[in-house]
Design a protein around this motif. Structure first.
Motif, PDB file in Angstrom:
ATOM      1  N   VAL A 148       0.837  -1.210   0.000  1.00 58.47           N
ATOM      2  CA  VAL A 148       0.000   0.000   0.000  1.00 58.47           C
ATOM      3  C   VAL A 148       0.866   1.252   0.000  1.00 58.47           C
ATOM      4  O   VAL A 148       0.424   2.306  -0.445  1.00 58.47           O
ATOM      5  CB  VAL A 148      -0.994   0.050   1.185  1.00 58.47           C
ATOM      6  N   TRP A 149       2.111   1.138   0.493  1.00 56.89           N
ATOM      7  CA  TRP A 149       2.967   2.327   0.593  1.00 56.89           C
ATOM      8  C   TRP A 149       3.698   2.610  -0.709  1.00 56.89           C
ATOM      9  O   TRP A 149       3.833   3.753  -1.107  1.00 56.89           O
ATOM     10  CB  TRP A 149       3.997   2.148   1.712  1.00 56.89           C
ATOM     11  N   ASN A 182       1.355   9.779   3.587  1.00 54.39           N
ATOM     12  CA  ASN A 182       2.571   9.215   2.992  1.00 54.39           C
ATOM     13  C   ASN A 182       3.803  10.051   3.334  1.00 54.39           C
ATOM     14  O   ASN A 182       4.887   9.534   3.515  1.00 54.39           O
ATOM     15  CB  ASN A 182       2.385   9.121   1.466  1.00 54.39           C
ATOM     16  N   LYS A 205      -2.475   7.567   1.433  1.00 54.36           N
ATOM     17  CA  LYS A 205      -2.140   8.653   0.493  1.00 54.36           C
ATOM     18  C   LYS A 205      -1.840   9.947   1.234  1.00 54.36           C
ATOM     19  O   LYS A 205      -0.851  10.622   0.986  1.00 54.36           O
ATOM     20  CB  LYS A 205      -3.320   8.893  -0.461  1.00 54.36           C
TER      21      LYS A 205
END
Ligand code: NAG
Ligand code: NAG
Ligand code: NAG
Ligand code: NAG
Ligand code: NAG
Ligand code: NAG
Ligand code: NAG
Ligand code: NAG
Ligand code: NAG
Ligand code: NAG
Ligand code: NAG
Ligand code: NAG
Length: 768
Positions: A716-717, A761, A758
């Motif tokens: 996800v990162w 981040n 998002k």
């Protein structure tokens, strides 16, 4: 009516028919138990099948029931118990004299099938046994069993314990048996089932040896746990458990490649076997018997529960700071274990702060407790949790005063577990300077008195729950006396955690607080799950270690999940802080606190921190703006997963008992590498795979991705996609515990989490 069907004998470990009449009646060698289950006699072996599936079988040529004389030796001190198994005159052989159908209530056929015979060569003695199987009306997808052995005196004393042996295969792995903290598969281990202090170290060195030096056993070992549960699930999707009444000391021996032996400290025991289609169905089948955890209150999804001590002003200040724009910490509640006051207990280097176990607010730390609780709720929508345990302590030396001594009242009324040697309360110690009794839950008078106490001076403040501590201390010596003396104290010991949970659940039901109250326990037993909405994995050391540090938290949650405990959490940051002998201190670093918070955010159903038992030498989330910012970030991460978790709780945990944290073996039972993963990675539900950072100064982790090559795992990162069967080294800076979307599935419940990823981040975290 008894209908004799066959007579066979097992002598010298081999099968032989004893009489001609027996031979004749054995022609089919099959007895129907109902619902498609049947018992077969084959050469040298008994087997229960359903369709073409084997549910249970004896080990060819070996006795399946045995017994022994000898008293197990148990030494207890401050909740730590050392058990030495003693077996004398163990029966060496077994005969089968009959297999009958007998009348039996509550079964699908109205009957049960009973195998009877003799245990032979028990020293100079022998004994009768019966092993009875049936399929009950209420749980007709399994075979229930009952083993019963007649009492018999050998030259070493009476037979005391039974053994129940059945076959396994070399490639069958085992999970469950409660809060196991040191192993992935339990294969090759012999696992005791007994609730007790888990110890400080549990095999991690040097602390375990230090704690276990000079006759002490407070360090424990890889087998000591707060929660022993006599149930397991195997990779063959087999489910085996003892009934909830079977609270005697048990040991599940998985050390032989082709057999399992249950050793049980009584001459009779009952339980059940079944075989499901897969491991998820196996958990559903187990929890159909044990019951499932009641719904977790919705408010826990709102944010962190801050563990703080120190009084009203300190708590208000920390809450206000957390809610500021600077820190931006979502706060669901505060957990204030010192609401009842504290006192110093001498320890090496400095005093440790302990609580006054007298369930009323301390007038110095929390002078206006009820108003204070209400204000936090009204002004900040912050709930308050407090603390209660199974003890009442003598408060005669409490310098900050008390209004009511519950200890004195309970002593006078004989509401404590009694000591017949001194004809008085069995005084339980928990280190120097604490004199307390343990409330006797078998006494209806105690229950009604204590329920009034809880209603009038615990729940009367508008609290939302408490840590419901201890449960594993009941003494087991022969001078221990309970109000209800049906069983001896050793047999009763494992029942206490369940009675404690059931009692507390009854109180909140009586107060109509089930949708608000959060009660978390560390000590549990078979079927306690139906009476607690949250399990807490107990006291871990504030370090990174395998057996008693941050890693063991995941391992315990894995086995508790296989034992029917879907909703779990740990103390964020750990608890046990050690200032001890030469060159050994175990204190909490800011980094451990940060990584532990990450772990909780992506694994647990509740996010709650603990200051530890020596708060002043530990990093605290409120120590400085770096620690608070990291903590707040983790709390936001936890909140972003709330919809996803809640959906799982409603659709999978509550109806089927499936845990939130799922070890890889649950989805990949045939993958030998997956079977050996205890803490390195896990699934959070079906759609997320997680490889947490559980080591210091570690900014990448080696991850194994289980499954076929067409299975995908998208970070996800970073967006990098990994494939099933692959090994990879994955970046893991602070705040970015490796989390992967499985097979590209993005459910609506995952949106808040993907938004968090998002949006945050670029958030910078540090551990200064
Ligand atoms: C077992 O029986 C089921 C149906 O009863 C069948 O689908 C399956 O193929 C059988 N398995 C084996 C190994 O014979
Ligand atoms: C075993 O325990 C019983 C009580 O349960 C006691 O009467 C007996 O003396 C004990 N035997 C030995 C050898 O300690
Ligand atoms: C075995 O020996 C003990 C004492 O030595 C005696 O009490 C018991 O009756 C004997 N059992 C049998 C079956 O002979
Ligand atoms: C158990 O022991 C066998 C034989 O040594 C070994 O092959 C297997 O990997 C072990 N399993 C576990 C889970 O330790
Ligand atoms: C154990 O006993 C020895 C000798 O009395 C002593 O030197 C040592 O400090 C003790 N160890 C612990 C951990 O108490
Ligand atoms: C520790 O507590 C005791 C009372 O239990 C007190 O007498 C002593 O002064 C305290 N020691 C320290 C170092 O605070
Ligand atoms: C035990 O104590 C009670 C009072 O708590 C007393 O009535 C009783 O006589 C005592 N029993 C013995 C055997 O001393
Ligand atoms: C009862 O008191 C005696 C004497 O103090 C002690 O040795 C024993 O361990 C106590 N037993 C229990 C159950 O507290
Ligand atoms: C119990 O509490 C719920 C809210 O949690 C409320 O809706 C209900 O009316 C209450 N029932 C009684 C009998 O007070
Ligand atoms: C352990 O902690 C104590 C108290 O803070 C300190 O005095 C001592 O130097 C520390 N020992 C080590 C080896 O860090
Ligand atoms: C992946 O491949 C396996 C065979 O290797 C197949 O059984 C499975 O259905 C496939 N899964 C997907 C999602 O295509
Ligand atoms: C996060 O930032 C890195 C670069 O700093 C970028 O490579 C990555 O794609 C970003 N991830 C997300 C989910 O935005």
């Amino acid at each position: 009516m008894r209908v004799p069907r066959a007579i066979v004998a097992l002598s010298s470990l081999a099968w032989a028919t004893s009489t001609q009449t027996a031979l004749a009646s054995l022609s089919d060698g099959q007895w129907s138990l109902g619902e498609g289950f049947s018992l077969h006699r084959k050469t040298g072996q008994l087997e229960i099948t359903k369709g073409n599936s084997s549910i249970w079988s004896t080990v060819p040529g070996k006795p399946f029931i045995s017994a022994s004389a000898g008293n197990d030796s148990v030494v207890g001190s401050s909740g730590a118990f050392k058990i030495t198994e003693v077996d004398q005159d163990t029966c060496q052989d077994q005969s089968i004299t009959g297999i009958d159908e007998i009348e039996w209530d509550g079964t699908v056929t109205g009957k049960a099938t009973r195998i009877s015979g003799e245990l032979l060569k028990c020293g100079n003695a022998s004994a009768q046994y019966a092993l009875t199987f049936w399929v009950s009306n209420d749980l007709s997808d399994r075979v229930a069993f009952y083993v019963d052995i007649s009492s018999s005196a050998t030259s070493s004393g009476p037979l005391k314990k039974l053994y129940f042996r059945f076959s396994s295969s070399a490639n069958e792995d085992f999970y469950g048996l409660g809060g196991q903290g040191s192993f992935a598969s339990l294969k090759n281990q012999s696992i005791p089932v007994f609730s007790r202090e888990q110890g400080e170290g549990r095999g991690d060195e040097p602390i375990t040896s230090i704690r276990n030096a000079n006759g002490s056993f407070s360090g424990g070992d890889e087998y000591t746990t707060y929660t022993g549960i006599p149930s397991y699930i195997s990779t063959d999707s087999k489910v085996v458990y003892l009934s909830e009444k079977s609270t005697g000391y048990a040991n599940f021996d998985f050390t032989q490649p082709d057999e399992v032996t249950i050793r049980y400290d009584s001459l009779s025991v009952d339980g059940a076997f079944t075989r499901a289609n897969n491991l998820f169905d196996a958990i559903e089948a187990l929890t159909a018997y044990t019951g499932r955890m009641p719904a977790l209150p919705e408010w826990v999804d709102n944010g962190a529960i801050l563990g703080i001590q120190g009084g009203q002003d300190k708590v208000n200040g920390i809450v206000e700071q957390g809610l500021s724009d600077d820190i931006n910490c979502p706060i669901a509640g505060v957990w204030l274990q010192d609401w009842c006051g504290t006192h110093p207990q001498a320890g090496p280097y400095m005093n440790i702060s302990r609580l006054w176990w007298n369930w009323e607010n301390d007038e110095v730390l929390y002078p206006t407790w009820n108003e204070f609780v209400q204000n936090l709720r009204d002004q900040h929508n912050v709930r308050t949790l407090s603390y209660v345990n199974v003890f009442l302590a003598n408060v005669s030396t409490k310098t900050t005063g008390y209004r009511r001594s519950l200890y004195d009242e309970a002593s006078a009324a004989h509401y404590f577990v009694q000591n017949t040697t001194v004809n008085d309360t069995a005084v339980v110690s928990s280190g120097p300077g604490i004199e307390a009794g343990i409330i006797d839950l078998t006494n209806p008078g105690l229950r009604s008195w204590f329920e009034d106490v809880l209603r009038d001076q615990v729940w009367d403040a508008n609290i939302s729950g408490f840590m419901s501590d201890f449960g594993e201390y009941t003494p087991v010596t022969t001078d221990t006396k309970l109000y209800d003396t049906v069983s001896d104290a050793f047999f009763y010991h494992n029942a206490y955690p369940s009675q404690w949970a059931e009692f507390q659940r009854g109180v909140i039901e009586g107060l109509n607080l089930t949708s608000e109250a959060l009660l978390f326990h560390r000590s549990a037993a078979m079927s306690s799950n139906r009476n607690m909405n949250l399990f807490w994995v107990g006291d871990q050391n504030v370090d990174w270690a395998l057996n008693d540090g941050i890693k063991s938290v995941v391992t315990i949650m894995v086995h508790m999940g296989f034992s029917g405990y879907a909703q779990q959490h740990s103390d964020v940051g750990g608890y046990t802080t050690i200032l001890t002998y030469n060159n050994l201190n175990i204190t909490r670093s800011p980094e451990l606190l940060g990584r532990w918070g990450e772990l909780a955010a992506v694994s647990s159903s509740v996010f709650r921190s603990h200051e530890g038992n020596i708060p002043q030498v530990n990093a605290q989330f409120y120590s400085n703006s770096s620690t608070y910012s990291y903590y707040a970030y983790n709390a936001r991460l936890f909140v972003s997963l709330a919809k996803y978790r809640r959906n799982m709780l409603k659709t999978e945990s509550e109806p089927k008992g499936w845990p939130l944290l799922r070890p890889p073996v649950l989805y990949h039972p045939n993958d030998l590498r997956a079977r050996n993963i205890s803490y390195q990675s896990f699934y959070l539900g079906e759609h997320l795979y997680v490889a947490p950072v559980l080591d210091p100064q570690t900014f990448e982790v080696d991850v194994y991705f289980p499954g076929d090559a067409n299975r995908t795992y998208e970070s996800v990162w970073t967006g990098v996609v990994y494939k099933g069967g692959e090994d990879a080294t994955v970046p893991a800076p602070y705040g970015k515990p490796p989390v992967f979307l499985v097979n590209g599935v993005r459910t609506p419940e995952l949106e808040p989490f993907l938004d968090f990823v998002k949006k945050e981040n670029g958030t910078k975290l540090s551990v200064d």
